[in-house]
Enzyme design. Structure first.
Site, PDB file in Angstrom:
ATOM      1  N   ASP A   1       0.869  -1.170   0.000  1.00 30.36           N
ATOM      2  CA  ASP A   1       0.000   0.000   0.000  1.00 30.36           C
ATOM      3  C   ASP A   1       0.914   1.230   0.000  1.00 30.36           C
ATOM      4  O   ASP A   1       2.112   1.122   0.284  1.00 30.36           O
ATOM      5  CB  ASP A   1      -0.867  -0.034   1.270  1.00 30.36           C
ATOM      6  CG  ASP A   1      -1.759   1.188   1.403  1.00 30.36           C
ATOM      7  OD1 ASP A   1      -2.273   1.644   0.375  1.00 30.36           O
ATOM      8  OD2 ASP A   1      -1.912   1.676   2.523  1.00 30.36           O
TER       9      ASP A   1
ATOM     10  N   ARG B   1      -5.601   4.174  -8.103  1.00 30.91           N
ATOM     11  CA  ARG B   1      -7.068   4.217  -8.025  1.00 30.91           C
ATOM     12  C   ARG B   1      -7.667   2.818  -7.934  1.00 30.91           C
ATOM     13  O   ARG B   1      -8.660   2.506  -8.562  1.00 30.91           O
ATOM     14  CB  ARG B   1      -7.649   4.942  -9.252  1.00 30.91           C
ATOM     15  CG  ARG B   1      -7.320   6.414  -9.356  1.00 30.91           C
ATOM     16  CD  ARG B   1      -7.989   7.192  -8.257  1.00 30.91           C
ATOM     17  NE  ARG B   1      -8.017   8.620  -8.498  1.00 30.91           N
ATOM     18  CZ  ARG B   1      -8.019   9.530  -7.530  1.00 30.91           C
ATOM     19  NH1 ARG B   1      -7.966   9.142  -6.274  1.00 30.91           N
ATOM     20  NH2 ARG B   1      -8.086  10.800  -7.798  1.00 30.91           N
TER      21      ARG B   1
END
EC number: 7.6.2.1
Length: 1179
Positions: free
Chosen positions: A381, A774
């Site tokens: 992440d 995204r």
């Protein structure tokens, strides 16, 4: 987890308040939780049943049963039952201890007190006695006893505040509200008469959603998650509240990762065991038929044996029992002990301890430590993992003007930028800093766009405000972004002061204004925006919206086109600087339209079916034709050490993929900041196609460019793809040059479709770095699953928030970072720590060492057991295949438990090939784990072959000597017991010398265990042949004085010495030759370390004799003590002077690159010991 994590085959749930008899007919679960597995009565049978689910335990039980059959067994039953009982006992004690603590925890929770309304009176009841349909009273700081529908509270409008840390790890307060019709039921007399009925969804695992309807007084009222208090929450800042129990019962169990399979070839060994048994059984049948029949008079067959064939059949099972020690039961215990030790080393590592947060690294599982040394793909992440997740309001664009640059106004007399002075605002947050004073001037001059911009920020959020003393505000936000935006509005004069369910109070430039809150259209991962609808004191209804630019810009009124173009330029500029951006917009609503829309919203909220879809359509309808206000840019700084960590992991041939929800420009900028993307890269491919065809075309072009570049560099090869369901290999992965791939969420959705996923993976795996922007949490998991599906590679996912949980669970290894976003990621992970930079140490030091140690342990373990067991095989040809054992049964029992268990454990726990700092300096040392070079089929067969070779010498050298040897007194030396003692002593000495050769890092523990085990062998040997034991157990210890007599003979010691030398010398010779002719990188690193140590010693001597002119800095030569007092420094290697001169004379050949050439047929650059980056990717 909350109670709704139970899965029950219910269509819907019906609950009537204050009606226990009615509710009991549905037989809902009680509120008693039970996480324990056993009680006093069931522990033994259930635990044994569970343990015998293990194939190994069942196998050894089967052997034990065979040993109880007199016609088969030539060994006493205790040779198997002692180790088996030991293993079962150790496991049972561990399980019992774990279960005791679970019982303790269950009792503590079940016996908590709760106030239950029974017959109009509040009574103290234990939690386990609370029933579905009861009304209970909670007081401030109490845990919620069951999943409740909030009926009323001490706060106005039926509000209450809760903390959900035990559910989702988030420590910020959340607000819940009773529905208006029940919020007036504040006293027990009214509540006792309440007979409403709730019809809702059955128990499920969705903590953030709830759908139901309350039927009361012929009316129905929609219920949502905002009306629910889940078990495990804590009531905060609320004096009391009443709730109706909807769900009762216990939490679900935590998931576990799959265990690693460390026993390569276990089935092969079993097959080998059966083959040996068959060979010896055939030998027995032939011998009995040809030779044994002649001895029937004085050596008759056992009772029940009537033919040579049946004798061979029984002999087969006898040999299966004798030879079963090729895989002893102690292997399984030893593996678990070693893994536990490795886990403790991770937990104890002070260099992975974060003093700022007081957070140590934690190994939450013990089964995956070796896989940490084999990782090829890391999925990370961005926010909170690579960055700090501490948000700072940095820049903004309002009505086409960009604010936030350092230059311009606000420079001090020394030419240093000064922060904006907010002293005019008594409610300003003193920690907030902004560097462009022109924005504050626009506020003071009354610019309507700027005022509306900050008004939106002060109204459109879900932040809770707490005022501990006059003017001292504390904001509790669900995300750091929201907190940063509301704080910015606060400092610029638009102070969010307080809220109720229906109002928001804001101090606008010192003037208190209360807005009526008509609706909150909340944020989720699909909408990627949130809106509020408010009515101003003047009566105007306005919708304020903030969200991702990709979503919001397409919902604007056409009249905004020019402003949109300017704002988009600003957004691209901010994203290029790595800032997180949001777009702000508003829309005025007509009273009549709002009334109609509100009525439809109310109906949709009460709809029994497809409620979420109906609400989404209504939200979508009202959030159209909005007017653009501007954009915000928030800075999220990189964590310390991220660029260095990524650079080193890349050198270790680990591919890093970043999966983030941020926009493309932001993610790419962070990619450059953290050195994932570099200017030296041949090309960065960007895939942004909106259709399947566009995405396929962009991926095809990327592949063609890579192929063309490789051909132009002279690497001509044919384009042949080999695809299989388990492994994807492609010529693309051998391309020259460095590439990166950046792909958007909407393009990724097409790329992950079944007919394109292979093309996408092929392209991505040829790239050095991949960034997916995204992306949704589900897409993160799908990307990891795709790599797992087609690549035989170990994957690791690292994240810090709830949106990373699915990715962490999908990867082979999950790592959670305990950061700003709660502890959900940590709870789902296998390993956790507080900063990304610790990943480097987890993999390159702990992971590499764990893999190395486990491989050396397994190789040695199989070697020593084949050397021990195969002696029986050779003896079979000399004893008529009668399943007679070479050693006495006590030696067979104790060999794996006492004589050879501790030295190999010490090696498996403490061994190192190079010190920890060298592991970090030379990332290439990590590659053998990725290629699984240290324990594969080849290595497995080599160690077995060495064991068989040792067993041949171990049997035939003493056999040959004893054939003609005599004692000192002239008597024949060759008796069965003397031969057994000689072979056993040779074996123990040879395997002890061998582990001495295998040990790369000597500690006091290694010395103690190796020499202590030898001493223990001789002590037990002499004790078993002593007078004392014979007098106590004359039937068990018959051979009095045998060991003393045998080992007093010089011939025996010469035999033992000869056997040891012949067994060990080929190994020593082979290792010296290998060191000299084909050294491994770790050998080279150890050599350079030795040279540096010598230089350091010489340098010290030179300084002693007065040559102080040289101030050359010293290197860090000495081996670091890795784990406190546990490990003492010792020799790290053994290198001959010949080998050292050979090293000095020539550079190291890159053995890994040679292997890659063999595997892929393509040349690659040699790796220097300096750890220079290898730009050729693996085929």
């Amino acid at each position: 987890a909350g109670l709704r994590t139970r899965c029950v085959a219910e269509e819907e749930r019906r609950v009537r308040a204050n009606a226990r008899e009615y509710n009991e007919k549905f037989q809902y679960a009680s509120n008693c939780i039970k996480t324990s597995k056993y009680n006093i009565v069931t522990f033994l049978p259930v635990n044994l049943f569970e343990q015998f689910q293990e194939v190994a335990n069942t196998y050894f039980l089967f052997l034990l049963i065979l040993q109880l059959i007199p016609q088969i067994s030539s060994l006493s039953w205790f040779t198997t039952i002692v180790p088996l009982v030991l293993v079962l006992t150790i496991t049972a004690v561990k399980d019992a201890t774990d279960d005791y603590f679970r019982h303790k925890s269950d009792n503590q929770v079940n016996n908590r007190q709760s106030q239950v309304l029974i017959s109009g009176v509040l009574r103290q009841e234990q939690w386990m006695n609370v029933r579905v349909g009861d009304i209970i009273k909670l007081e401030n700081n109490q845990f919620v006893a069951a999943d409740l529908l909030l009926l009323s509270s001490s706060e106005p409008h039926g509000l209450c505040y809760i903390e959900t840390a035990e559910l989702d790890g988030e420590t910020n307060m959340k607000v819940r509200q009773a529905i208006p019709v029940t919020s007036e039921l504040g006293d027990t007399s009214k509540l006792a008469l309440f007979d409403g009925e709730v019809i809702c969804e059955p128990p499920n695992n969705k903590l953030d959603k709830f759908g139901g309807t309350l039927y009361w007084k012929e009316n129905k009222y929609p219920l949502s998650n905002q009306n629910m208090l889940l078990r495990g929450c804590v009531l905060r800042n609320t004096e009391w509240c009443f709730g109706l129990v909807i769900f009762a019962g216990g939490p679900g169990r935590p998931r576990t990762h799959r265990p690693a399979d460390e026993h390569t070839g276990a089935l092969g060994i079993f097959g080998f065991l059966v083959c040996m048994g068959v060979i010896l059984a055939i030998g027995n049948a032939i011998w009995e038929h040809e030779v044994g029949v002649c001895f029937q008079i004085y050596l008759p067959w056992d009772e029940g044996v009537h033919s040579a064939f049946f004798s061979g059949f029984l002999s087969f099972w006898s040999y299966i029992i004798i030879l079963n020690t090729v895989v002893p039961i102690s292997l399984y215990v030893s593996v678990e002990v070693i893994r536990l030790g490795h886990s403790y080393f991770i937990n104890w590592d002070k260099k992975m301890y974060c003093a700022k947060r007081r957070t140590p690294a934690e190994a939450r599982t013990t089964t995956l430590n070796e896989e940490l040394g084999q990782v090829e793909y890391i999925f990370s992440d961005k926010t909170g993992t690579l960055t700090q997740n501490i948000m700072v309001f940095s820049k903004c664009s309002v009505n086409g003007h960009s604010y936030g640059e350092h230059w311009g106004q606000g420079w001090g007399c020394l030419g240093v930028p000064e922060p904006v002075d907010f002293s005019f605002n008594p409610l300003a947050d003193p920690r907030f800093q902004f560097w462009d004073s022109s924005l504050l001037e626009a506020v003071k001059l009354g610019d309507p766009h700027v005022h509306e911009f900050f008004r939106l920020l002060s109204l459109c959020h879900t932040v809770m405000s707490e005022e501990k003393s006059e003017g001292e505000l504390f904001y509790k936000a669900q995300s750091p972004d929201e907190g940063a935006l509301v704080t910015a509005a606060r400092n610029f004069g638009f102070v969010f002061r307080s809220r109720t369910p229906k109002t928001i109070t804001v101090h606008e430039l010192g003037r208190a204004i209360t807005y009526q809150l008509l609706a909150i259209l909340d944020f989720n991962n699909i909408r990627k925006r949130m809106s509020v609808i408010v009515r101003s004191p003047e009566g105007k209804i306005r919708l304020y919206c903030k969200g991702a630019d990709t979503i919001l810009l397409e919902r604007l009124h056409p009249a905004n086109q020019d402003l949109t173009n300017v704002t988009t330029d600003h957004l691209n500029e901010y994203a290029g600087e790595g800032l997180r951006t949001l777009v702000l917009a508003y829309k005025d609503l007509e009273e009549s339209y709002y009334e109609d829309w509100s009525e439809r919203l109310h109906r949709a909220s009460g709809a029994p079916e497809a409620r979420e879809d109906r609400l989404a359509r209504l939200y979508d309808e009202v959030e159209h034709d909005m007017m653009l206000l501007g954009a915000t840019a928030i800075e999220d700084k990189l964590q310390q050490g991220v660029p260095e960590t990524i650079a080193i992991l890349t050198l270790a041939n680990i591919k890093i993929w970043v999966l983030t929800g941020d926009k493309q420009e932001t993610a790419v900028n962070i990619g450059y900041s953290c050195k994932m993307l570099t200017d030296d890269m041949t090309e960065v491919f960007v895939v942004t196609g909106h259709t399947v065809l566009e995405v396929r075309e962009e991926l095809r072009k990327a592949r063609e460019k890579m192929m063309d570049a490789s051909r132009s560099m002279g690497n001509g090869f044919s384009y042949q793809e080999k695809l299989s369901s388990t492994k994807l290999t492609s010529v693309l992965e051998a391309i020259a040059g460095e590439y990166a791939l950046v792909i958007n969420g909407h393009s990724l959705a097409h790329a992950l479709e079944a007919d394109m996923e292979v093309e996408f993976l092929e392209t991505a795996c040829a790239c050095k770095a991949v960034i997916c922007c995204r992306v949704t949490p589900l897409q993160k998991a799908q990307v990891v699953e795709l790599v797992k599906k087609y690549k035989k590679a170990v994957t690791l996912a690292i994240g810090d928030g709830a949106n990373d949980v699915s990715m962490i669970k999908t990867a082979h290894i999950g790592v959670g970072i305990s950061g700003q976003e709660g502890i959900q990621a940590v709870l789902a992970s296998d390993y956790s720590f507080s900063q990304f930079k610790f990943l480097q140490r987890l993999l390159l030091v702990h992971g590499r060492w764990s893999y190395l140690r486990m491989c050396k342990f397994l190789c040695y373990f199989f070697y020593k057991n084949f050397a021990f067991t195969m002696v029986h095989f050779w003896f079979g040809f000399f004893c008529g295949f009668s399943a007679q054992t070479v050693y006495d049964q006590y030696f067979i029992t104790l060999y794996n438990i006492v004589y050879t268990s501790l030295p190999v454990l010490a090696m498996g726990v403490f061994d190192q090939d190079v010190p920890e700092q060298r592991s970090m300096e030379y990332p290439k040392l990590y590659e053998p784990g990725q290629l699984n070079l240290l324990f594969n089929k080849r290595e497995f067969f080599i160690c077995i072959a060495q064991g068989i070779y040792t067993s041949v010498l171990m049997f035939f050298i003493p056999y040959g000597v004893f054939a003609d040897a005599t004692r000192d007194d002239g008597a024949q030396l060759a008796d069965y017991q003397s031969f057994a003692v000689t072979v056993a002593t040779s074996l123990v000495i040879v395997v002890s010398v061998q582990i001495g050769l295998d040990t790369g890092f000597w500690t006091a523990i290694n010395h103690f265990f190796i020499w202590g085990s030898l001493a223990a062998y001789f002590a037990i040997l002499f004790a078993m042949h002593s007078d004392g034991l014979f007098q106590m157990f004359p039937n068990q210890f018959r051979f009095v004085g045998n060991a003393q007599n045998t080992l007093a003979q010089p011939t025996v010691w010469l035999t033992i010495a000869l056997t040891t030398v012949v067994c060990v010398m080929p190994v020593v010779a082979f290792r010296f030759l290998k060191l000299d002719l084909k050294p491994e990188l770790s050998d080279t690193v150890r050599y350079t370390q030795l040279v540096r140590k010598k230089q350091k010693t010489q340098h010290r001597c030179m300084r002693r004799v007065g040559r102080v002119g040289s101030r050359r800095s010293g290197y860090a030569f000495s081996h670091q003590e890795g784990f406190g007092e546990l490990i003492m420094s010792g020799k790290n290697m053994r290198l001959s002077s010949l080998a050292l001169s050979g090293f000095a004379a020539r550079p190291s050949a890159s053995w890994i690159e040679t292997l890659r050439k063999k595997k892929g047929g393509e040349g690659s650059t040699a790796c220097s010991p300096s750890g220079a980056p290898d730009k050729t990717l693996k085929v």
